[in-house]
Design a protein around this motif. Sequence first.
Motif, mmCIF file in Angstrom:
data_model
loop_
_atom_site.group_PDB
_atom_site.id
_atom_site.type_symbol
_atom_site.label_atom_id
_atom_site.label_comp_id
_atom_site.label_asym_id
_atom_site.label_seq_id
_atom_site.Cartn_x
_atom_site.Cartn_y
_atom_site.Cartn_z
ATOM 1 N N GLY B 246 0.816 -1.206 0.000
ATOM 2 C CA GLY B 246 0.000 0.000 0.000
ATOM 3 C C GLY B 246 0.849 1.254 0.000
ATOM 4 O O GLY B 246 0.598 2.197 -0.751
ATOM 5 N N LEU B 250 1.182 4.264 -2.835
ATOM 6 C CA LEU B 250 1.026 5.689 -2.558
ATOM 7 C C LEU B 250 2.243 6.479 -2.963
ATOM 8 O O LEU B 250 2.143 7.652 -3.314
ATOM 9 N N ILE B 265 -6.589 2.593 -2.853
ATOM 10 C CA ILE B 265 -6.540 3.722 -1.936
ATOM 11 C C ILE B 265 -5.966 4.940 -2.634
ATOM 12 O O ILE B 265 -6.446 6.061 -2.485
ATOM 13 N N LEU B 266 -4.917 4.685 -3.425
ATOM 14 C CA LEU B 266 -4.321 5.787 -4.162
ATOM 15 C C LEU B 266 -5.346 6.456 -5.068
ATOM 16 O O LEU B 266 -5.453 7.678 -5.119
ATOM 17 N N TYR B 269 -8.028 8.429 -3.086
ATOM 18 C CA TYR B 269 -7.506 9.447 -2.183
ATOM 19 C C TYR B 269 -8.015 10.840 -2.522
ATOM 20 O O TYR B 269 -8.433 11.617 -1.652
ATOM 21 N N LEU B 272 -11.635 11.776 -1.283
ATOM 22 C CA LEU B 272 -11.937 11.343 0.068
ATOM 23 C C LEU B 272 -13.144 12.071 0.630
ATOM 24 O O LEU B 272 -13.935 11.508 1.392
ATOM 25 N N VAL B 279 -11.907 4.917 -0.276
ATOM 26 C CA VAL B 279 -10.710 4.684 0.549
ATOM 27 C C VAL B 279 -11.030 3.751 1.710
ATOM 28 O O VAL B 279 -10.250 2.879 2.065
ATOM 29 N N PHE B 280 -12.203 3.957 2.284
ATOM 30 C CA PHE B 280 -12.609 3.146 3.435
ATOM 31 C C PHE B 280 -12.526 1.658 3.179
ATOM 32 O O PHE B 280 -12.002 0.888 3.968
ATOM 33 N N SER B 283 -9.205 0.134 2.872
ATOM 34 C CA SER B 283 -8.532 0.347 4.151
ATOM 35 C C SER B 283 -8.999 -0.651 5.185
ATOM 36 O O SER B 283 -8.195 -1.222 5.927
#
Lengths: 366, 311, 331
Positions: B246, B250, B265-266, B269, B272, B279-280, B283
């Motif tokens: 991860g 990023l 996630i990237l 981002y 958000l 993202v949640f 994550s």
Amino acid sequence: MSRSDDRVEVRAQDTDGARGAPIPRRRLLEIEDLRTQFRTHRGMVRAVDGVSFTLDRGRTLGIVGESGSGKTVLARSIMGLLPKRNVVRTGAVRYEGIDLLTTSPEQVRDLWGAEMAMIFQDPMTSLNPVQRVSAQITEGMRHHLRMDRKTADATALALLREVGIPEPKRRLRQYPHELSGGMRQRVMIAVALACGPKLLFADEPTTALDVTVQAQILNLLQREQRERDMAMILVTHDLGVVAGRADEIAVMYAGQLVEKAPTASLFANVRMPYTEALLRSIPVLDAPSHTRLQAIPGRPPDLVDPPSACRFAERCPYVRDRCRAEPPPLLEGEPGHFYRCWYPVGLSSPVTLRSQPTSGNSGGVR
Amino acid sequence: MPEPLAEQPLDAAVLVPSDVAAVVQAVEASPTRKLGFMGWFSVCWLVCIIGAAVLAPILPLDDPDETFPGLQRQPPVQPGHLLGGDASGHDMLSRVIFGARTSLLVGFGAILLGWVVGGLLGLMAGYFKGRADTVLSTGFNVLLSIPALVLALSLVAVFASSDQNASNTRRIVVLIIALGIVSIPVLGRITRASTLSWSEREFVKAAQVIGARPRRIIFREVLPNVLPAMMSIALLGIAVVIVAEGALSLLGVGVTGVPTWGNMILDGYSQLSELPHLVFIPSIAIFLTVLSLNYLGDIVRARFDVRESVL
Amino acid sequence: MNLARALGKRLLALALVLFLVTLFTAALISMTPGDPVDLLVPLAESDNPEIQQTVQEQKDAVREDLGLDEPFPVRYAHWLGDFVQGDFGKYYRTNATDPVGDKIKSALPVSLQLMVYAQILALVVAIPLGVVTAYRAGSRFDRATNASAFGLLSIPNFVLGLFLAYYVGVFLGWLPNEGYRHPSDGLVEHFRYMALPTITLAAAQIAVYMRLLRSDMVQTLQEDFIQMARSKGISDRRVLWRHALRPSSITLLTVSGLNVGTLIGGALVVERIFSLPGVGRAIFDAINGRQYVALQSFVAVLAILFVMVNFTVDVLYTVIDPRIRHARATS
């Protein structure tokens, strides 16, 4: 509880030369039916199961027993040096009249060091490895007696001399690992004596030491006790240690007192078969070579669920039916000599429960 | 008359029974013997996520690359799409499960590499000692002297990112190898330490005296005992590698083209504030996986590390 | 004196490690698939022979600059010589070449500040928590704290960073979520901008340190000398802090030293999330811009920093525990 300043006077005056001479003294300690239990995941371990005795100033009580008999826990229970959680103490521990079991932990802690102190078994692990000798001795003094640095250091120096450490000035600056075993034990004694306690607990003080050093340490303890008019409780598994140095001996087994007597009486007229076995198991120097050592067969009972009858029955060579059926109480057979046995050694007739036993100048009875 | 005391040789003498002083000390401790709620949860989660990842192609999931009109930017719980959609309209549920495939592959792959190579080297260093040990230990120390993420970063940057044409597979392979190289010294050192202490035991000496060959001794006598320590570190290591994937994403050197938890996630981002679920979701997936691995790794270590279990 | 000899051995090991580490970083650039020069000098596809000529000249210049034609040992020696003198190479951009050293001078302090603050915060929070939970081992407070710590260290730092940046920074607006203020521009502002990054980086460390200290303390509290200290009648607080803490802190010290590596890695991510102009950001930019020379230098600087910190921790060991000093001196 006041700290009397008459210690100095007592030192000169009340020294008792002859051991065992019945000079009345101030009662220091009264233990009444003390029980200590530990909560474990297997249940409540009854480490000390109803012990009573008294101790006067200037007297030495030897507590003898094998590992697991509860003798160490007894010493710590009296002092109060036990974990805070999962430990239950019942009964009464009266020090100069005040029951320690009902006083707050902070007040009990104020007594530690100043009124009562303990010497631990292994000086290597009992001294703080990263603290210098001087700091270890002066810490208690500066706390209790509010000494300033200079006075405390001077007193520490005097103490080291008193316990017989050569080159005391150099030793003060050293760390415990730089000293030999015997010297470490002397340092520990100095730490214990630093604030002038009236009651000294010695928990196996010589077990971790060389044989040659053991006698020296015991002599030192004896001398200090006499000079400072302290009461001493000497805990050991070795009858030889207490033979010449205790006024009274209490034998513990499976958490209970099984025999208690003045030293001479104990050795002369041993009553409890367990004590007899202990005596027999001491190797004798002038026995013919290859003499087999006599051991006590079997193992002590489980302290979570001890037998309801005599706890020594499983291993006793003289065991009879009654021993397995009824628990023998602690009775005073001869004046001052207590034992817990239906068929004591050396008596032709079995003990029968009669009237209330006499309580002499020492000891409660169970 | 009472019978005389039984006479017995010294070694049958009164043994030291449970020393009550030790009871005083042990009373405070309460080691977990069984898997508690947390333990079972960890196992269940790991089984589920690994199972889902492995079986992903045959599960009734949408194609992670397929975009669904109207699904764009939709929060979770849509009809037919349990976890909603991302900015382009991909199904989040399938993305997160296919993402698990790559992320877990990287995690297990890297640690497998580190385990095998590091373990082997550690065994050798610990068993043969002497020169081999010095060389290997220095090697470990040098690798450990470079901060792990920096090392992985530089390796990936140099071998994969530099090449614009690198395929996804190549990137993944480079990632696995880079993270594997980073984990070699860690596993190597633990194995070496464990091997050192076990090699001193008598049963190893006995085998040597008999004339057993080193290879046999290492694999049949020493390795089984060293395994638990290695297991614990491996579990914790997988967690670390998954997080590292991860982080590397990023930092711009992660895998592109196929979804991974990191690159999800990237991607999410930047949005958000409007679409937190982008993202949640990955994550939470990472968090639960790391939590489970950490917990189980801890249990394995507590079970087999003598020092801790006495406590 | 034997202590000097032990120290000397360690210095030798240090030199060896530094040598190998710098060797590795110097070799990085040769490990790229293809010609590194092609990466550094962007290819301008053109049929114009003049342009091709210029590009070729640029490439040759770069090649010479980097000594790529020389055998590796020679190149390493040059590189090392430059490095030690503070010449960290150059950025090769289309229009200019800037020395990397400038970037390092501006970026390194930022990263160092972040790491130091995070380490301090972590220790300041973790040590009291560790001591108290060890003292009350088994209590509800202890169990709750342990569970929280465990959860905290399972959260990846970038996840925590993203959430803090958004929810505390943007949504609640309590603290800035990106950017950096130099201390000379106002300490309060400086700390406000560093607050969220520091917390993010410190969070996992707090959990790790606390659990570590607690574990060691619980063991230490069962040792005989603690009983002995208690039996002197001094307060429990004194026993905890003056007697129990010091022997228990050895592992913590080692780990916090070794942890610098994790901190460095974490700083990279945190700087990216919070837009701090530190070495992490510089590395990110270098990778994106294919500036492998710069990348090399950054990696080397970080590695050397790490090695030096480990070395210092090793030497500090001796000071904390006189037994080790004694053992080393007599071994």
